[in-house]
Design a protein around this motif. Structure first.
Motif, short mmCIF file in Angstrom:
data_model
loop_
_atom_site.label_atom_id
_atom_site.label_comp_id
_atom_site.label_asym_id
_atom_site.label_seq_id
_atom_site.Cartn_x
_atom_site.Cartn_y
_atom_site.Cartn_z
N GLN A 144 -7.14 -13.07 8.89
CA GLN A 144 -6.94 -12.63 10.26
C GLN A 144 -6.07 -11.37 10.21
O GLN A 144 -5.26 -11.19 9.30
N THR A 163 -20.76 -5.64 19.72
CA THR A 163 -20.96 -7.08 19.48
C THR A 163 -20.22 -7.46 18.20
O THR A 163 -20.15 -6.68 17.25
N ASP A 164 -19.69 -8.67 18.19
CA ASP A 164 -18.96 -9.13 17.01
C ASP A 164 -19.90 -9.28 15.81
O ASP A 164 -21.07 -9.66 15.97
N GLU A 166 -21.46 -11.09 12.42
CA GLU A 166 -21.67 -12.48 12.04
C GLU A 166 -20.49 -12.94 11.18
O GLU A 166 -20.05 -12.24 10.28
N GLU A 169 -14.83 -12.57 14.69
CA GLU A 169 -14.66 -12.44 16.14
C GLU A 169 -13.42 -11.62 16.45
O GLU A 169 -12.37 -11.78 15.81
N LYS A 171 -10.83 -11.54 19.20
CA LYS A 171 -10.40 -12.42 20.28
C LYS A 171 -10.18 -11.60 21.57
O LYS A 171 -9.73 -10.46 21.53
N ARG A 172 -10.51 -12.22 22.70
CA ARG A 172 -10.39 -11.54 23.99
C ARG A 172 -9.64 -12.42 24.98
O ARG A 172 -9.66 -13.66 24.86
N ASP A 183 -10.53 -12.11 13.69
CA ASP A 183 -10.77 -13.23 12.79
C ASP A 183 -11.85 -12.88 11.78
O ASP A 183 -12.89 -12.29 12.12
N ALA A 186 -14.56 -9.92 11.34
CA ALA A 186 -14.22 -8.88 12.32
C ALA A 186 -13.15 -7.94 11.79
O ALA A 186 -13.00 -6.82 12.30
N THR A 312 -10.31 -21.49 10.87
CA THR A 312 -11.68 -20.99 10.67
C THR A 312 -12.31 -21.58 9.41
O THR A 312 -13.45 -21.23 9.08
N ASN A 325 -13.20 -27.54 17.82
CA ASN A 325 -13.21 -26.48 16.81
C ASN A 325 -12.98 -27.11 15.44
O ASN A 325 -11.92 -27.63 15.15
#
Length: 558
Positions: A144, A163-164, A166, A169, A171-172, A183, A186, A312, A325
């Motif tokens: 991260q 777009t993120d 594969e 991500e 985070k938003r 993450d 990303a 993750t 999760n």
């Protein structure tokens, strides 16, 4: 006969069952020639009496990110901050320092949310600190990172069409604006703005980092991912290691793992592995084991999942505190099956990053299926971290000859967070040690630096007592090792896992003269982490020496 050097010490712990201890060791042409009475009548160019010192085999860190660590040694050390106000102050100081250096990023390393009440920096404050200067802050997990709007803008991540990737991500918040937290894959969105690093800068990083390795007694390391992906630093990264060797700036033996992403179809004769169905490899058919005892190619690195710290890692059950999760794989299981098969059948052993127990399931499946179809490749297959190993995994790992690299150095700074992530029902599965050995699994000592501390003596202590920084037992008391077994992980275990036991891991005649001089015995000291590394030797030459007249900067002495 005249040899190069004879060292005398209070005790030499060889870890060779045929001769466990000695008091004198002879060295010729960088290799061990014998002990004690075997040296009688031999002359030597240098004879050293080390007094009360104890000699042990050189430590081998089987999983590191050496370039990343070296590059980060001049970044802002965020691990010092306690509370976000202290962190912001460090970043403001760095912004002031860089005021006259336009174009330079603010880099930080070692962020751990446990030091900030579980919170991450507010991107609005980061933007206030550096409205126009990109910022990139690495989480201690390595899975991260944190950035500001200036960097996101440069990367196009603020565009409506973004777009993120594969397996990752950005985070938003509730309004859809990025929080600055990146993450997994990303991170590459920002890293691609920094890559590739120049060979000169990588060599400088290797010089600095491996000089520190020498001060910790490390004589060999495995670099767990070069050449591409989110962990690599240049498509020609191996050239930097070669240059470091030529210039005498690599102070430990290196084994380099190319990441799976850099392997590509290489065609050969129809009867060759590369010619049967399009195996994956490197140009010219270079593969694992290529090189020499100073620098060589290791297995291919495969990232299956993320981290426990970031929730993750791919687990079979949800993480505590994050309902619905249980992490994720970084690509589909079928994609991994196809690509690992293509690499393996072309001769590549695999080192599979798998932390969650679901990822460990898949890693064991991938390796056992490949070995059933194609047999064993030249180097051992490995599971990196093997962070959550259920009881039924243990016999499967042993039967398949899979080595594991759990990180004892995670115990202190990260142990409590890991246990909170998985809950009491699963804590006994975390970063096992004793149960691995009892099942017959090869355990390699490793730090995952800079995710954790590379000081081996502290890792050995953690293997013995498994105490977190908060004083708790990490996982289970039953996983504690004896001092002897702890020492063997960073020597015999790492040499076995890297496929180099014939050359190192024990002090045995004919093997490389890689050794550590300590001021006491790690087998009997009240605390191993209070011992001092007096000197380190690679191939009969000192890479570190703090005795009278010695040097502590990684420079060799005769």
């Amino acid at each position: 006969m005249r040899i190069d050097r004879i060292l005398g010490a209070a005790e030499i712990i060889t870890l060779d069952p045929d001769r466990p201890t000695a008091t004198r060791i002879g060295i010729l042409d960088g290799r061990i020639v014998g002990f004690d009475e075997e040296l009688d009548g031999l002359d030597a160019g240098v004879v050293e009496e080390l007094g009360d010192a104890v000699l042990v085999p050189g430590f081998i860190d089987a999983h590191t990110h050496t370039t990343w660590w070296g590059l980060g040694l001049d970044a802002v050390d965020l691990s010092r901050a306690r509370g976000l106000d202290e962190l912001y102050a460090l970043l403001r100081d760095e912004a002031t320092r860089l005021a006259e250096r336009p174009g330079h990023w603010i880099h930080g390393t070692g962020f751990n949310q446990k030091h900030h009440g579980g919170e991450h920096p507010d991107i609005r404050v980061l933007d206030e600190i550096a409205p126009d200067r990109p910022m990139y802050l690495r989480n201690t997990s390595g899975h991260q990172a944190i950035t500001n709007s200036a960097a996101l803008r440069l990367a196009g991540a603020l565009d409506a069409t973004y777009t993120d990737p594969e397996g990752g991500e950005i985070k938003r918040d509730a309004a859809g604006y990025p929080t600055g937290v990146l993450d997994e894959e990303a991170q590459g969105v920002i890293q691609h703005l920094l890559l590739p690093y120049s060979i000169e800068r990588i060599v400088d990083a290797l010089d600095t980092a491996t000089a520190r390795y020498a001060s910790y007694g490390i004589t060999g390391f495995t670099e767990a991912g070069v050449g591409g992906g989110w962990i690599g630093h240049s498509p020609i990264e191996i050239a930097a290691y070669q240059r470091a060797v030529r210039e005498g700036r690599l102070h430990a033996r290196g084994q380099l793992m190319p990441v799976l992403d850099v392997l590509h179809p290489v065609e050969g004769h129809a009867d060759d592995a590369h010619g049967r169905g399009g195996g994956l490899g490197l140009d010219l058919g270079i593969g694992p084991g290529f090189g020499d005892d100073r620098l060589s190619i290791g297995p291919v690195k495969v990232f299956l999942d993320g981290s426990l710290l970031g929730a993750t890692a791919a687990a079979t059950e949800d993480f505590c505190g994050t309902p619905h999760n249980h992490g994720y794989l970084l690509s589909s299981a079928d994609d991994f099956r196809e690509r690992v098969d293509a690499a393996y059948r072309a001769g590549w052993s695999v080192a599979v990053h798998a932390i969650g127990d679901a990822a460990v399931d898949l890693a064991i499946e991938l390796i056992t299926d490949c070995t059933a179809r194609y047999g064993r490749n030249a180097l051992p297959n490995r599971i990196e971290h093997c962070g959550m190993a259920r009881p039924e995994h243990l016999p499967l790992l042993a039967a398949a000859g899979i080595a594991v690299t759990p990180q004892a150095s995670f115990t202190g700074p990260l142990g409590r967070q890991f246990m909170e992530r998985v809950g009491p029902e699963r804590t006994a599965w975390l970063y096992r040690a004793r149960s691995f050995l009892d099942a017959g699994v090869v355990v390699a000592g490793s730090s995952d630096v800079p995710v954790a501390d590379p000081v081996v003596l502290r890792a050995l202590q953690a293997l013995v007592d498994r105490r977190t920084d908060e004083g708790e037992v990490f996982g289970a008391d039953a996983e504690c090792l004896s001092p002897l077994d702890a020492l063997r992980t960073y020597t015999v275990g790492s040499a076995t896992a890297t496929g180099t036991l014939a050359e190192r891991g024990t002090l045995t005649p004919g093997k490389l003269a890689d050794l550590v001089v300590l001021d006491g015995s790690p087998l009997t000291a009240p605390r191993i982490d209070e011992l001092t590394v007096l000197a380190t030797m690679v191939g009969g030459t000192y890479t570190h020496d703090v005795r009278d007249g010695g040097r502590a900067d990684g420079a060799a002495r005769p």
